[in-house]
Write a protein that holds these residues in place. Sequence first.
Motif, mmCIF file in Angstrom:
data_model
loop_
_atom_site.group_PDB
_atom_site.id
_atom_site.type_symbol
_atom_site.label_atom_id
_atom_site.label_comp_id
_atom_site.label_asym_id
_atom_site.label_seq_id
_atom_site.Cartn_x
_atom_site.Cartn_y
_atom_site.Cartn_z
ATOM 1 N N GLY A 274 29.061 45.628 51.879
ATOM 2 C CA GLY A 274 28.647 46.666 51.110
ATOM 3 C C GLY A 274 29.782 47.727 50.767
ATOM 4 O O GLY A 274 30.092 48.048 49.368
ATOM 5 N N LEU A 275 30.528 47.805 51.696
ATOM 6 C CA LEU A 275 31.745 48.964 51.459
ATOM 7 C C LEU A 275 32.777 48.358 50.736
ATOM 8 O O LEU A 275 33.381 48.916 49.830
ATOM 9 C CB LEU A 275 32.303 49.123 52.924
ATOM 10 C CG LEU A 275 31.725 50.187 53.678
ATOM 11 C CD1 LEU A 275 32.736 50.256 55.081
ATOM 12 C CD2 LEU A 275 31.364 51.671 53.101
ATOM 13 N N MET A 276 32.723 46.803 50.583
ATOM 14 C CA MET A 276 33.651 46.287 49.694
ATOM 15 C C MET A 276 33.187 45.902 48.361
ATOM 16 O O MET A 276 33.931 45.393 47.459
ATOM 17 C CB MET A 276 34.114 44.785 50.414
ATOM 18 C CG MET A 276 34.934 44.982 51.757
ATOM 19 S SD MET A 276 36.262 46.186 51.660
ATOM 20 C CE MET A 276 37.339 45.257 50.599
ATOM 21 N N VAL A 277 31.825 46.314 48.125
ATOM 22 C CA VAL A 277 31.200 45.976 46.663
ATOM 23 C C VAL A 277 32.010 46.684 45.744
ATOM 24 O O VAL A 277 32.403 45.824 44.560
ATOM 25 C CB VAL A 277 30.070 46.085 46.413
ATOM 26 C CG1 VAL A 277 29.216 46.534 45.386
ATOM 27 C CG2 VAL A 277 29.144 45.043 47.366
ATOM 28 N N PRO A 278 32.274 47.968 45.842
ATOM 29 C CA PRO A 278 33.075 48.634 44.765
ATOM 30 C C PRO A 278 34.435 47.950 44.385
ATOM 31 O O PRO A 278 34.843 47.718 43.330
ATOM 32 C CB PRO A 278 33.372 50.196 45.245
ATOM 33 C CG PRO A 278 32.178 50.103 46.122
ATOM 34 C CD PRO A 278 31.792 48.950 47.133
ATOM 35 N N GLN A 279 35.153 47.628 45.522
ATOM 36 C CA GLN A 279 36.513 46.854 45.292
ATOM 37 C C GLN A 279 36.228 45.431 44.599
ATOM 38 O O GLN A 279 37.043 45.081 43.749
ATOM 39 C CB GLN A 279 37.201 46.766 46.651
ATOM 40 C CG GLN A 279 38.693 46.189 46.252
ATOM 41 C CD GLN A 279 39.482 46.304 47.479
ATOM 42 O OE1 GLN A 279 40.350 45.174 47.675
ATOM 43 N NE2 GLN A 279 39.473 47.239 48.321
ATOM 44 N N ILE A 280 35.113 44.726 45.149
ATOM 45 C CA ILE A 280 34.977 43.450 44.343
ATOM 46 C C ILE A 280 34.763 43.642 42.979
ATOM 47 O O ILE A 280 35.145 43.025 41.850
ATOM 48 C CB ILE A 280 33.891 42.805 44.998
ATOM 49 C CG1 ILE A 280 34.124 42.385 46.359
ATOM 50 C CG2 ILE A 280 33.204 41.660 44.225
ATOM 51 C CD1 ILE A 280 33.135 41.680 47.340
ATOM 52 N N ILE A 281 33.965 44.547 42.556
ATOM 53 C CA ILE A 281 33.527 44.950 41.082
ATOM 54 C C ILE A 281 34.797 45.308 40.414
ATOM 55 O O ILE A 281 35.095 44.844 39.358
ATOM 56 C CB ILE A 281 32.680 45.994 40.984
ATOM 57 C CG1 ILE A 281 31.161 45.260 41.616
ATOM 58 C CG2 ILE A 281 32.229 46.348 39.576
ATOM 59 C CD1 ILE A 281 29.950 46.284 41.896
ATOM 60 N N SER A 282 35.654 46.239 40.892
ATOM 61 C CA SER A 282 36.615 46.776 40.376
ATOM 62 C C SER A 282 37.889 45.538 39.864
ATOM 63 O O SER A 282 38.715 45.721 38.991
ATOM 64 C CB SER A 282 37.371 47.826 41.199
ATOM 65 O OG SER A 282 37.922 47.227 42.117
ATOM 66 N N LYS A 283 37.744 44.600 41.007
ATOM 67 C CA LYS A 283 38.990 43.526 40.620
ATOM 68 C C LYS A 283 38.594 42.505 39.737
ATOM 69 O O LYS A 283 39.276 41.725 39.489
ATOM 70 C CB LYS A 283 39.167 42.947 42.361
ATOM 71 C CG LYS A 283 39.739 43.734 43.018
ATOM 72 C CD LYS A 283 41.247 44.181 42.749
ATOM 73 C CE LYS A 283 41.804 45.173 43.898
ATOM 74 N NZ LYS A 283 43.304 45.716 43.590
ATOM 75 N N ALA A 284 37.288 42.307 39.373
ATOM 76 C CA ALA A 284 36.709 41.440 38.497
ATOM 77 C C ALA A 284 37.194 41.876 37.053
ATOM 78 O O ALA A 284 37.236 43.024 36.661
ATOM 79 C CB ALA A 284 35.329 41.197 38.727
ATOM 80 N N PRO A 285 37.072 41.001 36.040
ATOM 81 C CA PRO A 285 37.468 41.271 34.766
ATOM 82 C C PRO A 285 35.949 42.257 34.282
ATOM 83 O O PRO A 285 34.941 42.113 34.692
ATOM 84 C CB PRO A 285 37.264 39.893 34.003
ATOM 85 C CG PRO A 285 37.809 38.833 35.003
ATOM 86 C CD PRO A 285 37.139 39.311 36.357
ATOM 87 N N SER A 286 36.433 43.096 33.479
ATOM 88 C CA SER A 286 35.485 44.218 32.929
ATOM 89 C C SER A 286 34.403 43.770 32.190
ATOM 90 O O SER A 286 34.399 42.704 31.720
ATOM 91 C CB SER A 286 36.231 44.929 31.827
ATOM 92 O OG SER A 286 35.311 46.093 31.386
ATOM 93 N N GLY A 287 33.194 43.977 32.985
ATOM 94 C CA GLY A 287 31.941 43.387 32.359
ATOM 95 C C GLY A 287 31.384 42.541 33.017
ATOM 96 O O GLY A 287 30.357 41.850 32.766
ATOM 97 N N SER A 288 32.033 41.829 34.179
ATOM 98 C CA SER A 288 31.802 40.529 34.791
ATOM 99 C C SER A 288 30.407 40.667 35.615
ATOM 100 O O SER A 288 29.369 39.904 35.694
ATOM 101 C CB SER A 288 32.685 40.069 35.608
ATOM 102 O OG SER A 288 34.122 39.718 35.046
ATOM 103 N N PHE A 289 30.335 41.818 36.029
ATOM 104 C CA PHE A 289 29.085 42.334 37.032
ATOM 105 C C PHE A 289 28.247 43.142 36.296
ATOM 106 O O PHE A 289 28.379 44.048 35.749
ATOM 107 C CB PHE A 289 29.424 42.807 38.403
ATOM 108 C CG PHE A 289 30.135 41.874 39.325
ATOM 109 C CD1 PHE A 289 29.330 40.816 39.934
ATOM 110 C CD2 PHE A 289 31.480 41.956 39.579
ATOM 111 C CE1 PHE A 289 29.970 39.941 40.739
ATOM 112 C CE2 PHE A 289 31.913 41.048 40.442
ATOM 113 C CZ PHE A 289 31.316 39.856 41.120
ATOM 114 N N ALA A 290 26.711 42.916 36.506
ATOM 115 C CA ALA A 290 25.859 43.623 35.850
ATOM 116 C C ALA A 290 25.308 44.819 36.773
ATOM 117 O O ALA A 290 24.733 45.726 36.351
ATOM 118 C CB ALA A 290 24.557 42.947 35.437
ATOM 119 N N GLY A 291 25.774 44.571 38.082
ATOM 120 C CA GLY A 291 25.575 45.792 38.930
ATOM 121 C C GLY A 291 25.782 45.255 40.362
ATOM 122 O O GLY A 291 26.158 44.319 40.738
ATOM 123 N N GLY A 292 25.596 45.996 41.347
ATOM 124 C CA GLY A 292 26.034 46.223 42.863
ATOM 125 C C GLY A 292 25.204 46.546 43.562
ATOM 126 O O GLY A 292 24.516 47.677 43.379
#
Length: 451
Positions: A274-292
């Motif tokens: 869970g601590l790494m979720v923000p980093q995972i989202i930030s490293k993905a292309p913009s708009g890739s994830f709908a939520g964390g």
Amino acid sequence: MKTLLRVITAMTVMLSIVPWTIDSAYAAPTLKIGEVASVNDKLLKENAKKFVHLLQMGNLEKAFQYTNHTFTEKNIPDFIISSMKKLSSYQLIQSNLSRNSVHCTVTLTFQNQQSIIPIEVKFDKKGKIDDFYVNFQYSKQKYQLPSYVNPDTYDEREVRIGSKNNAVPGTLTIPKGKGPFPVVILVQGDGELDRDSSIFALKPFKDIALGLANQGIAVLRYEKKTREHYIHTYRTYSVQEEFVEDALASLQLLKSMSFIDKNSIFVAGHSRGGLMVPQIISKAPSGSFAGGIILSSPNPSTTEIESYFEEDSGGMIPEEEMVFYRSQLRLLTQPDFDPGHPPEQFALLPNAYWWYSVKDYRPSSVARSLNIPLFVMQGGADFQVPNSHLEKWRLALQNNTNVTFKLYPDLNHGYTIAGETKTVQDYMQPKHVPFYVLNDIKQWVTSKPKN
């Protein structure tokens, strides 16, 4: 903190005595070059037994006759060699063979009067041993489907995530029906966890996958790289390699599937995951994830190093051991610290690269920059991450308007109803993630606007 991993590793000193024997003649492996491992199950089992016995006897040179060239270039951790020698006093009671999209694995199960310890010996496609893992979190309890799961409502597909030598196997649980379906990628916490995030008798990720699939949401879960490639990765892996890389590879795999809704891909991490979720989202292309989704993760406003100096650190590290950690971490924060050549006295597991890679990461700073919905969950009876840490998430993200917080008063760190002991014993009996947790995730996922 990597608190549960520390306790499990310490269990290696608890091994004791019942002998087992094996034929003392050690023929070199007889699989021909290029022969696929699946053609000779009996030979693989025999070679796995001989390999393990040679390790237990300390004969690494002969043991390496059974391995591929990449394995022999790696160093087996000293504490694993020590554990293997202790296991030589156990009785070999069972050998099983299984296959996934990466390895053919022979699991040798050893037992004494106190415990059962499986050793997973992993073969490559040519029948050579590529890796192995000693499972100190094993439970003999068999998994039973939760009452809220109807097996007729979903299918499961074996998938391969990543490429080349670091690929990991996974399971994609797909609701039956037309689709396209929203999907959740599951990211485990600390330790060499399997795709079910098994902690002794608990399998919370399996419960989540099957429970959400029953409600029309696909789920992808996978073996951690540090489990599937334990020997290869142990001395050099970083926090990015442990958590981020395979989550992003999972994202790309899901985007290629027609039955997945590309605009409704979510990532859910448990504990350090869970601590790494923000980093995972930030490293993905913009708009890739709908939520964390963040499940029972510690204070996001401190770095890993800072967390060891907090009064409310939680976890399972006693105070005298905390003194040792703090002295070690002072070495890490020196400006000339080189993870490739750490000071001789630096002894923190798993390795200097991991600690160096996590040294400056502050999850709250990254999370505040994300313009994306987050769901932060916490068990109120969690003895590893105190429920006060949920308030620390709430404080850190107080200016983010698209964050949902939820406390489950009766749940432990494994997301099952807590017992009275509030210790690792709480994980020894099979229990399931309650349906109300899955229903909350389902309601949150399906209420989010598509990205």
